[in-house]
Design an enzyme around this catalytic site. Structure first.
Site, short mmCIF file in Angstrom:
data_model
loop_
_atom_site.label_atom_id
_atom_site.label_comp_id
_atom_site.label_asym_id
_atom_site.label_seq_id
_atom_site.Cartn_x
_atom_site.Cartn_y
_atom_site.Cartn_z
N GLU A 141 0.84 -1.21 0.00
CA GLU A 141 0.00 0.00 0.00
C GLU A 141 0.87 1.24 0.00
O GLU A 141 1.95 1.25 0.60
CB GLU A 141 -0.91 -0.03 1.22
CG GLU A 141 -1.83 1.18 1.39
CD GLU A 141 -1.28 2.22 2.37
OE1 GLU A 141 -1.99 3.19 2.65
OE2 GLU A 141 -0.11 2.07 2.82
N ARG A 186 -10.32 9.09 1.32
CA ARG A 186 -8.97 8.58 1.54
C ARG A 186 -8.60 7.66 0.37
O ARG A 186 -9.03 6.51 0.31
CB ARG A 186 -8.89 7.82 2.86
CG ARG A 186 -7.47 7.43 3.28
CD ARG A 186 -7.46 6.66 4.59
NE ARG A 186 -6.12 6.50 5.14
CZ ARG A 186 -5.52 7.38 5.92
NH1 ARG A 186 -6.16 8.51 6.25
NH2 ARG A 186 -4.29 7.18 6.36
#
Length: 349
Positions: A141, A186
């Site tokens: 990520e 987000r």
């Protein structure tokens, strides 16, 4: 419960009626995990929330606050410390490597130095470890800035290195928390690979989920008074930012960066408190404006945790203060999204 486990283990639900069969299948299919750059344990919480049988054989982090929070929730798991100093030959075998490798080199909030920042080279330690250990799966990520023009050569190098060590046709996607049930804007880049390559038809992006909640649904019922800004502080915000009058019908997010109240019921990206870019605007009381910081529980609810009188999915060490816990939330994974992603991934493998 049976259907969830059946989907996870890729068997017919009828085969799981026998409890001994459930235990046997769970043990047989348990996923051994190494959690790199663990933070508060986003992968561990995500797997737990997804009810995927797993065992974390070790993690890596050097931040004292992150380590304390992680070990408070997951005691007894060995920390291998600085990833640049890990001897890959002594690591236990594992099936899944997870890692949110440092995003500051690629983030618009940081200086965007990319590989000129030493943290931007930590990816090569992921490659070093995974080339030797050859876990079946890798989930990484980072911020979406890694896909930007300035850092695209670095991203392309990441993909080519994964390909070189055996993770063919790696897939990546930018996923946004607001599209998976949490009212937070987000956006994060997710990269997933399987040793030998992904199966035909594999799709990394899970189907989006209709957003049924607004930020007001994630806030404390009785926020602490010390979270609120004084009238003098509010007046100063109006003066230096030309902010609108904080007059709303329901609690909303005030975006310092764009100098506006978000009326869509979604908050901007949760960041560490020192960035100081978000506030909650509440309806006026006796004609007075109400503006405050997020509480710690609110930080973590917006990161996908259930925190209420009946259930607390994460525990906070009493030794960590507001700033330290808020920093961990701002640098963490949305565990709600991660749980959805894990279930989606393993339903296809």
């Amino acid at each position: 419960m049976l259907s969830t486990m059946a989907n996870t283990l890729n068997v017919n639900p009828k085969e799981l009626i026998n409890s001994k069969k459930i235990i046997y299948m769970a043990k047989k299919n348990i996923i051994k995990v190494f959690e790199g750059f663990a933070g508060y344990g986003g992968a561990s919480f995500g797997l737990k929330k997804a009810k995927i049988p797993h065992k974390v054989i070790g993690y890596s982090d050097i931040d004292p606050e992150a380590i304390e929070l992680y070990e408070y929730n997951f005691p007894g798991i060995p920390n291998y410390g600085d990833i640049t100093k890990i001897d890959e030959t002594i690591l236990p075998d594992f099936d899944l490597f997870t890692g949110g490798f440092p995003c500051q080199p690629f983030s618009t909030v940081g200086k965007m130095l990319g590989e000129l920042d030493t943290r931007g080279t930590l990816f090569y330690d992921i490659i070093r470890i995974c080339e030797y250990k050859k876990p079946r799966f890798i989930l990484l990520e980072n911020v979406k800035g890694l896909l930007g023009k300035k850092h695209r050569p670095t991203f392309d190098k990441i993909i080519s290195e994964l390909n070189r060590i055996g993770y063919k046709n790696v897939q990546y996607a930018i996923l946004n928390s607001k599209n998976y049930g949490i009212p937070q804007n987000r956006e994060r880049l997710w990269i997933f690979g399987q040793l030998g390559g992904l199966p035909d038809g594999f799709v990394l992006t899970p189907p989006q989920i209709e957003l049924k909640y607004r930020i007001k649904d994630f806030l404390d019922k009785q926020p602490s008074e010390d979270l609120y800004r004084t009238q003098a502080q509010i007046d100063r915000i109006h003066e230096i930012r030309n902010a609108p009058v904080f007059d709303v019908a329901e609690p909303l997010c005030y975006d310092y960066y764009n100098k506006k109240i978000r009326t869509d019921g979604i908050c901007m990206t949760v960041t560490p408190p020192e960035h100081n870019i978000m506030r909650i605007v509440e309806p006026m009381v006796d004609g007075k404006e109400r503006l405050r910081k997020l509480s710690i529980d609110e930080h973590f609810r917006l990161m996908g945790f259930v925190l209420n009188d009946e259930q607390r999915e994460i525990k906070f060490p009493p030794t960590l203060n507001y700033t330290k816990l808020g920093r961990r939330a701002g640098n963490g994974w949305d565990v709600n999204l991660v749980s959805i992603l894990f279930k989606h991934i393993f339903s296809q493998l």
